[in-house]
Design a protein around this motif. Structure first.
Motif, PDB file in Angstrom:
ATOM      1  N   VAL A   1       0.848  -1.203   0.000  1.00  0.00           N
ATOM      2  CA  VAL A   1       0.000   0.000   0.000  1.00  0.00           C
ATOM      3  C   VAL A   1       0.881   1.249   0.000  1.00  0.00           C
ATOM      4  O   VAL A   1       0.680   2.171  -0.809  1.00  0.00           O
ATOM      5  N   ILE A   2       1.888   1.250   0.867  1.00  0.00           N
ATOM      6  CA  ILE A   2       2.814   2.383   0.925  1.00  0.00           C
ATOM      7  C   ILE A   2       3.476   2.595  -0.435  1.00  0.00           C
ATOM      8  O   ILE A   2       3.545   3.716  -0.946  1.00  0.00           O
ATOM      9  N   GLY A   3       3.935   1.484  -1.037  1.00  0.00           N
ATOM     10  CA  GLY A   3       4.621   1.559  -2.331  1.00  0.00           C
ATOM     11  C   GLY A   3       3.762   2.226  -3.397  1.00  0.00           C
ATOM     12  O   GLY A   3       4.212   3.132  -4.108  1.00  0.00           O
ATOM     13  N   ALA A   4       2.505   1.782  -3.484  1.00  0.00           N
ATOM     14  CA  ALA A   4       1.614   2.324  -4.520  1.00  0.00           C
ATOM     15  C   ALA A   4       1.342   3.814  -4.279  1.00  0.00           C
ATOM     16  O   ALA A   4       1.370   4.620  -5.216  1.00  0.00           O
ATOM     17  N   ILE A   5       1.104   4.181  -3.019  1.00  0.00           N
ATOM     18  CA  ILE A   5       0.801   5.587  -2.703  1.00  0.00           C
ATOM     19  C   ILE A   5       2.004   6.484  -3.015  1.00  0.00           C
ATOM     20  O   ILE A   5       1.874   7.543  -3.643  1.00  0.00           O
ATOM     21  N   ILE A   6       3.190   6.037  -2.606  1.00  0.00           N
ATOM     22  CA  ILE A   6       4.407   6.819  -2.889  1.00  0.00           C
ATOM     23  C   ILE A   6       4.579   6.976  -4.395  1.00  0.00           C
ATOM     24  O   ILE A   6       4.899   8.058  -4.897  1.00  0.00           O
TER      25      ILE A   6
END
Lengths: 280, 270
Positions: free
Chosen positions: A216-221
């Motif tokens: 989730v963090i990866g996609a948002i970043i």
């Protein structure tokens, strides 16, 4: 060595029984309403203070919107939030799915081949120390503004914990169990499916959970850096327009997505991994 | 009650078996040195000795888990090169799979050998009943005590009616009281089933209590120093056996071997 095995054997059933008893005692003790819903009460209290303070101080909604306004905004802009959520969700699931599909075979390769272990494992450990989000600008440079850099980032960031957890899970198997099934004439395939895989499952799910929140963090970043759609992009838009209420509404949506994904994974874990181990 | 006639037992013969391990520093260690041994079908043989005397190596050779450097091992008429279908093994740890029910743990060997499960369920239930675990079939291992778990492990080894039961310090991890109960139960079970048993232990009393024959081993190189017949009436009760004539003599005889080797001290030294 033998002494350690003895104590492990001797204490395990005892502690398991104690926890069962403790669980029952807890129910019997008759918790008060406050004790049972302590977390919920704290959250509601914080929100009430927040709401009250925003109203009392008359602080501008550009700086801090009230919780009720944020909730209202989620309802009025629900279609907008959902359309961007679907983009982000697809990126998360693609990257995460890829990480599982490549991560678990990689762990098997490391486990079964010493050459692969020597070649891959130190490299993985080294790469794991690089903050993957630092690669985001490079990914945009090479892969453009579309799906690819977000999925790649979600993949990269969740791949390593899955590989490492699965490898450690496979490696930490009690050798006695292998001897046991070998003495029954088990093939390596049987050993894998009857012993190695089920014994490694708690570890594997540990890695899957870490990987999930990281994806989730990866996609948002990825969306922060360069995007035309997605919750991360929506947040950047809201930011540039000083629409702090929408910004908060997006944060809530991202959190909701993360929690839901985590919950689904937890449900799968409950079905696949034996509960006794979870209780530990 | 008499000792069983050896109805379901397998014969074991070990000829000139040597097992050499290489240590990390490249040294050869003779875990077993030219061992010769015949075990009559249906007899209960205990093997006693200190750590490193090769008793566990002997067991893992018979289990087909390791290969002998020299010599041959036979179970009935077949040479042991891989795990033999007629052999059941009980290890020091119960090695139950926590994600399987007690019944599914007992049926593990059946599954691994790809035999029809239904055919063995009633036998598994009967075995569990015999060790006092009726009603525990659907429980999981962490719900059981250490002694109960080791009973399940024994049932698992017996599910296929093994001609030879190999036991590697099976009660070493249990407390003294539970162990005494297990010794009684194992004896009763063996008297009923009549399979051949090779029982590895470092406890002299335990060996003499259970066995028809005690092999006394010493390390470097692993050899059988004494092969002692124990002709005491059965069933032998752990609490009463000390009063039976012959029991103390057998124990003394075994101790003397260890004392001569310096493994046990004969008396306090100033």
């Amino acid at each position: 060595m033998k002494y350690a095995a003895t104590t492990a054997n001797g204490t395990k059933p005892g502690t398991a029984m104690n926890t069962v008893k403790a669980g029952k005692a807890k129910k019997k003790r008759g918790e008060s309403l406050v004790e049972r819903h302590a977390a919920l009460l704290l959250a509601v209290t914080i929100l009430l203070i927040w709401e009250g303070w925003v109203r009392y101080s008359g602080i501008s909604p550009f700086v801090l919107p009230s919780p009720l306004n944020i909730i209202r905004r989620i309802f009025t802009d629900f279609p907008l939030l959902m359309s961007h959520l679907s983009v982000t969700l697809l990126e998360v699931l693609s990257g995460y799915g890829l990480a599982i599909m490549l991560g678990i075979p990689t762990a098997l390769l490391i486990f079964y081949s010493r050459a692969c272990e020597r070649a891959i494992f130190p490299l993985l450990m080294g790469i794991q120390t690089i903050p993957k989000v630092a690669l985001a600008p490079l990914l945009v440079l090479y892969l453009g503004y579309g799906w690819a850099p977000k999925i790649t980032l979600a993949f990269l960031i969740s791949f390593f914990p899955i590989v490492v957890a699965t490898t450690v899970g496979l490696q930490s198997l009690d050798k006695g169990l292998v001897n046991l099934v070998r003495s029954m004439g088990a093939s390596e395939a049987q050993t894998f499916f009857k012993i190695r895989l089920p014994a490694a499952l708690p570890n594997i799910f540990g890695g899957l959970k870490v990987g999930m929140s990281l994806a989730v963090i990866g996609a948002i970043i990825g969306e922060y850096v360069a995007a035309e759609r997605g919750l991360g992009w929506l947040q950047m838009m809201a930011n540039s327009r000083f629409d702090t209420t929408l910004n908060f509404a997006t944060v809530v949506t991202i959190a909701g997505m993360g929690i839901t994904l985590f919950f689904i994974l937890g449900q799968i874990e409950k079905r696949v991994v034996h509960q006794r181990e979870l209780a530990k | 009650m008499k000792a069983p006639s050896g109805k379901g037992g397998a014969a074991v013969s070990i000829e000139d078996v040597t097992k050499v391990y290489e240590t990390a520093s490249g040294e050869d260690v003779h875990a077993l040195d030219r061992i010769n041994l015949r075990i009559e079908p249906g007899s209960f043989v205990a093997c006693v000795g200190p750590s490193g005397c090769g008793k566990s190596t002997l067991l893992s050779l018979l289990a087909g888990l390791t290969e002998a450097t020299e010599g041959t091992l036979r179970i009935d008429d077949s040479t042991v090169t891989k795990p033999h279908p007629k052999v059941g093994v009980v290890f020091q740890q119960d090695l139950l799979l926590y994600w399987r029910t007690i019944l599914d743990n007992v049926l593990l060997p059946v599954e691994i050998k790809r035999l029809p499960r239904q055919g063995y369920v009633s036998r598994a239930m009967a075995l569990l009943d015999q060790v006092g675990l009726a009603g525990f079939e659907t429980k999981y291992p962490p719900e059981l005590s250490g002694g109960m778990r080791q009973r399940v492990a024994i049932c698992r080894a017996l599910i296929q009616e093994p001609g030879l039961l190999l036991m590697d310090e099976p009660f070493g991890a249990l407390d003294a009281l539970t162990r005494e109960q297990m010794l009684m139960d194992l004896q009763a079970m063996w008297m009923r089933l009549g399979n051949t048993v090779l029982f590895i232990t470092h406890d002299i009393d335990e060996a003499v209590l259970l066995a028809d024959r005690v092999l006394v081993m010493s390390p470097r190189p692993g050899r059988i120093d004494l092969d002692l017949s124990i002709d005491l009436p059965r069933p032998r009760h752990p609490g009463e056996v000390h009063d039976v004539p012959g029991f103390a003599e057998s124990i003394r005889e075994i101790r003397q071997v260890f004392e001569a080797k310096g493994i046990l001290r004969a008396r306090f030294e100033e």
